[in-house]
Design an enzyme around this catalytic site. Structure first.
Site, PDB file in Angstrom:
ATOM      1  N   HIS A 103       0.329  -6.475  -2.699  1.00 39.98           N
ATOM      2  CA  HIS A 103       0.937  -7.645  -3.340  1.00 39.98           C
ATOM      3  C   HIS A 103       0.876  -8.829  -2.390  1.00 39.98           C
ATOM      4  O   HIS A 103       1.222  -8.711  -1.206  1.00 39.98           O
ATOM      5  CB  HIS A 103       2.396  -7.359  -3.712  1.00 39.98           C
ATOM      6  CG  HIS A 103       3.157  -8.583  -4.131  1.00 39.98           C
ATOM      7  ND1 HIS A 103       4.201  -9.109  -3.391  1.00 39.98           N
ATOM      8  CD2 HIS A 103       3.000  -9.404  -5.204  1.00 39.98           C
ATOM      9  CE1 HIS A 103       4.668 -10.191  -3.999  1.00 39.98           C
ATOM     10  NE2 HIS A 103       3.967 -10.384  -5.100  1.00 39.98           N
ATOM     11  N   SER A 104       0.415  -9.975  -2.862  1.00 46.62           N
ATOM     12  CA  SER A 104       0.442 -11.227  -2.094  1.00 46.62           C
ATOM     13  C   SER A 104      -0.253 -11.048  -0.748  1.00 46.62           C
ATOM     14  O   SER A 104      -1.425 -10.684  -0.705  1.00 46.62           O
ATOM     15  CB  SER A 104       1.895 -11.692  -1.948  1.00 46.62           C
ATOM     16  OG  SER A 104       1.971 -13.047  -1.608  1.00 46.62           O
ATOM     17  N   LEU A 105       0.435 -11.266   0.380  1.00 44.26           N
ATOM     18  CA  LEU A 105      -0.177 -11.060   1.687  1.00 44.26           C
ATOM     19  C   LEU A 105      -0.731  -9.642   1.806  1.00 44.26           C
ATOM     20  O   LEU A 105      -1.819  -9.440   2.371  1.00 44.26           O
ATOM     21  CB  LEU A 105       0.844 -11.324   2.798  1.00 44.26           C
ATOM     22  CG  LEU A 105       0.421 -10.950   4.221  1.00 44.26           C
ATOM     23  CD1 LEU A 105      -0.807 -11.735   4.658  1.00 44.26           C
ATOM     24  CD2 LEU A 105       1.576 -11.142   5.201  1.00 44.26           C
ATOM     25  N   GLY A 107      -1.983  -7.828  -0.470  1.00 47.30           N
ATOM     26  CA  GLY A 107      -3.242  -7.765  -1.193  1.00 47.30           C
ATOM     27  C   GLY A 107      -4.382  -8.365  -0.388  1.00 47.30           C
ATOM     28  O   GLY A 107      -5.512  -7.859  -0.405  1.00 47.30           O
ATOM     29  N   SER A 129      -2.704 -11.617  -6.117  1.00 49.01           N
ATOM     30  CA  SER A 129      -3.291 -11.823  -4.800  1.00 49.01           C
ATOM     31  C   SER A 129      -4.806 -11.802  -4.924  1.00 49.01           C
ATOM     32  O   SER A 129      -5.354 -10.893  -5.556  1.00 49.01           O
ATOM     33  CB  SER A 129      -2.830 -10.713  -3.850  1.00 49.01           C
ATOM     34  OG  SER A 129      -3.398 -10.857  -2.578  1.00 49.01           O
TER      35      SER A 129
END
Length: 287
Positions: A103-105, A107, A129
């Site tokens: 998720h996000s960072l 990812g 992401s």
């Protein structure tokens, strides 16, 4: 759980599979300033037939911090993930390729790791992401100056909260807002008891600007080298839905699958997480 690496230890959580001899494991990587509890609602839905592990990135949750002044460049996170998988999920977990969910960072880290080591990742699911923030070449030196200035100035005085609830309220109204339930799920793992209440256990250096950032051409060049089957789970109200250039990134990854789900950036934690769970399970359960 704790996984000692050469230079620090990573902490995390394990949701055992409900069946015997599950294969392969799922390794989940959270976003910036979050922790392994980011997957507290999603992981149990995936652990029906798979072992699920969620790590705390360095400087987050209960994992170790990097030495003062070293910082948290993206490349070091990728190296941590490489060492974790090489040491524990290929040698100690039966040698199978894990599936990665980021998720996000998290990812971004998983995506670049898969690009560099395609033989070590079976399938990759990215939740809101699709690569890092970028800077134009002319912005490299101003970005460097900004980062060095902050490092020299230090992180400022730590904040003390009278209760976990007070800290959760602060997180609710953050740059990416969360519901009270989501904040109360996530925040306790990022806190420690101190005199007068609670303080953040996350490393203050995490808030320092990046020293060097890639430009868009470099990112596209990296994404073009991804060979791992990848699904991009895009949140309808997420951070990337209207970001300029995101379609070019999606096109750069050969065979990328796109699924859109309801919710915001934390669609795997906040609100109805079933659409995200279905999107992940449908993808990673392909033999």
């Amino acid at each position: 759980m704790t996984w000692p690496l050469r230079h620090l230890s990573l902490a995390g959580l394990h949701w055992p599979a409900a069946v015997e001899n599950p294969e392969p494991p799922i390794v989940m990587v959270h976003g910036w300033l979050d922790n392994a509890m980011s997957f507290a609602r999603l992981a149990p839905l995936l652990a029906v037939d798979r072992d699920v592990y969620a790590i705390d990135l360095a400087g987050h949750g209960r994992s170790g911090h990097r030495p003062h002044g070293q910082g948290y460049p993206l490349t070091d996170y990728i190296a941590d993930l490489a060492e974790l998988i090489e040491t524990y999920f290929q040698k100690h977990e039966g040698g199978s390729q894990p599936d990665l969910v980021g998720h996000s960072l998290g990812g971004i880290i998983a995506l670049f790791y898969a690009a560099a080591f395609p033989e070590r990742v079976r399938r990759l699911a990215l939740i809101d992401s699709l690569g890092p923030l970028t800077r134009e070449p002319a912005e490299v030196i101003p970005q460097m100056r900004k980062a060095i200035t902050k490092r020299l100035a230090g992180s400022g005085n730590p904040v003390t909260y009278a209760s976990i609830e007070e800290a959760a309220r602060a997180r609710e109204g953050g740059m990416i807002p969360l519901s009270r339930q989501a904040a109360m799920t996530l925040i306790p793992r990022n806190l420690r008891e101190i005199r007068g209440g609670y303080g953040w256990s996350t490393d203050p250096q995490l808030r320092h600007p990046s020293m060097i950032m890639m430009d868009e051409a470099q990112v596209l060049g990296c994404l073009g080298q991804v060979k791992t089957p990848t699904r991009y789970i895009r949140a309808e109200k997420g951070l990337l839905i209207k970001r300029e250039g995101i379609n070019a990134r999606a096109e750069a990854i050969a065979g990328l699958e796109l699924v859109t789900v309801p919710g915001g950036h934390h669609c795997h934690l906040d609100g109805d997480v079933q659409p995200v769970a279905s999107a992940v399970r449908e993808f990673i359960n392909v033999c």
